[in-house]
Write a protein that holds these residues in place. Structure first.
Motif, PDB file in Angstrom:
ATOM      1  N   ASP A   1      43.779 -10.546  22.265  1.00 43.88           N
ATOM      2  CA  ASP A   1      44.166  -9.559  22.640  1.00 43.88           C
ATOM      3  C   ASP A   1      43.424  -8.007  23.758  1.00 43.88           C
ATOM      4  OD1 ASP A   1      45.669  -6.897  22.485  1.00 43.88           O
ATOM      5  OD2 ASP A   1      46.658  -7.185  20.718  1.00 43.88           O
ATOM      6  N   PRO A   2      43.996  -7.709  24.398  1.00 46.91           N
ATOM      7  CA  PRO A   2      43.218  -6.772  25.336  1.00 46.91           C
ATOM      8  C   PRO A   2      42.613  -5.457  24.517  1.00 46.91           C
ATOM      9  CG  PRO A   2      44.601  -7.944  27.502  1.00 46.91           C
ATOM     10  CD  PRO A   2      45.336  -8.139  25.422  1.00 46.91           C
ATOM     11  N   GLU A   3      44.464  -5.135  23.496  1.00 48.47           N
ATOM     12  CA  GLU A   3      43.800  -3.998  23.258  1.00 48.47           C
ATOM     13  C   GLU A   3      42.521  -4.123  22.213  1.00 48.47           C
ATOM     14  OE1 GLU A   3      44.000   0.104  22.219  1.00 48.47           O
ATOM     15  OE2 GLU A   3      44.597  -1.256  23.769  1.00 48.47           O
ATOM     16  N   VAL A   4      42.790  -5.452  20.934  1.00 51.75           N
ATOM     17  CA  VAL A   4      41.611  -5.103  20.384  1.00 51.75           C
ATOM     18  C   VAL A   4      39.979  -5.831  20.550  1.00 51.75           C
ATOM     19  CG1 VAL A   4      40.895  -6.861  18.566  1.00 51.75           C
ATOM     20  CG2 VAL A   4      44.186  -6.523  18.582  1.00 51.75           C
ATOM     21  N   MET A   5      40.224  -5.779  21.842  1.00 51.93           N
ATOM     22  CA  MET A   5      38.655  -6.256  22.536  1.00 51.93           C
ATOM     23  C   MET A   5      38.868  -5.175  23.601  1.00 51.93           C
ATOM     24  SD  MET A   5      38.302  -9.478  20.744  1.00 51.93           S
ATOM     25  CE  MET A   5      36.442  -9.659  21.751  1.00 51.93           C
ATOM     26  N   ARG A   6      38.841  -4.141  23.173  1.00 52.51           N
ATOM     27  CA  ARG A   6      39.324  -2.872  24.368  1.00 52.51           C
ATOM     28  C   ARG A   6      37.472  -2.949  24.649  1.00 52.51           C
ATOM     29  NH1 ARG A   6      41.406   2.961  24.186  1.00 52.51           N
ATOM     30  NH2 ARG A   6      40.560   3.642  26.496  1.00 52.51           N
ATOM     31  N   TYR A   7      36.464  -2.933  23.486  1.00 53.62           N
ATOM     32  CA  TYR A   7      35.205  -2.580  23.292  1.00 53.62           C
ATOM     33  C   TYR A   7      34.017  -3.377  23.097  1.00 53.62           C
ATOM     34  CZ  TYR A   7      37.726   2.532  22.981  1.00 53.62           C
ATOM     35  OH  TYR A   7      38.242   2.784  22.893  1.00 53.62           O
ATOM     36  N   PHE A   8      34.830  -4.643  23.299  1.00 49.16           N
ATOM     37  CA  PHE A   8      34.484  -6.154  23.275  1.00 49.16           C
ATOM     38  C   PHE A   8      33.695  -5.979  25.691  1.00 49.16           C
ATOM     39  CE2 PHE A   8      35.327  -5.726  19.094  1.00 49.16           C
ATOM     40  CZ  PHE A   8      34.287  -6.226  18.719  1.00 49.16           C
TER      41      PHE A   8
END
Length: 205
Positions: free
Chosen positions: A44-51
């Motif tokens: 999920d790009p939103e979950v992994m936004r800060y990775f």
């Protein structure tokens, strides 16, 4: 700190696998059926936004296997989180040992961290499970302090850290596993001492 945590690791090694509960959650070892929703979380790009990036199914499975192996080795780690009401896996919350060679300021130390499926954000689940994890770190492991870190841009995680009673150490650093110039390279480091935790403990039992 290093000797203390190494002693704690030795104490729990091969003795028991820790499972804990809060009013709404179960913190437990990983199950094979967790891998699919965990892969959805990591893609999920939103979950992994800060990775640095999302994870492929293979990468996600490898990460889950590693997290489970550390729990089996120590008895504690980044626990899978399950809703009591439904049995649904919603992500992970827990503790990790950052070694001296990690390149992170003040290491070695016990780190607290979390990652939840987006549909379960805003319900207080991360802080609820994290409070229970802090209770374990200070009462069971005997840690003198616990740290958390994230990219400077990750304000939502920093809000959770503040909610836990953690304070910004003002020791911003370049994450050693990110390339120079990466937009997420700069990280902040939060900390809570045992004394601070005892003054503000709101663990949900």
């Amino acid at each position: 700190m290093s000797d203390l945590i190494n002693s704690a690791v030795s104490t729990f090694h091969n003795e028991r696998i820790i499972t804990m509960e809060t009013s709404r959650l179960i913190l437990r070892r990983w199950k094979s059926e967790d891998y699919q929703p965990f892969a959805r979380l990591n893609s999920d790009p939103e979950v992994m936004r800060y990775f640095p990036s999302t994870l492929s199914r293979h990468e996600s499975d490898m990460q889950a296997t590693r997290l489970q192996s550390l729990i089996l080795k120590r008895g504690w780690g980044f626990w899978a989180i399950e809703l009591k009401a439904t049995g649904q896996f919603i992500g992970f919350v827990g503790l990790h040992y950052q070694h001296e060679a990690s390149g992170i300021p003040n290491a070695p130390f016990v780190e607290i961290g979390w990652r939840l499926l987006a549909e379960y954000w805003g319900e207080g689940y991360a802080s609820e499970a994290a409070q229970q994890s802090l209770h374990f770190a200070f009462q069971e492991l005997g840690a003198s302090e616990v740290y958390a870190f994230t990219a400077l841009q990750n304000i939502p995680s920093q809000r959770v850290m503040l909610k836990l009673g953690m304070t910004n150490s003002h020791q911003d650093f370049d994450h050693p596993q990110l390339p120079k110039g990466h937009e997420l390279e700069r990280h902040c480091l939060y900390r809570i001492s045992r004394e601070q935790w005892l003054e503000s403990d709101t663990t949900v039992i």
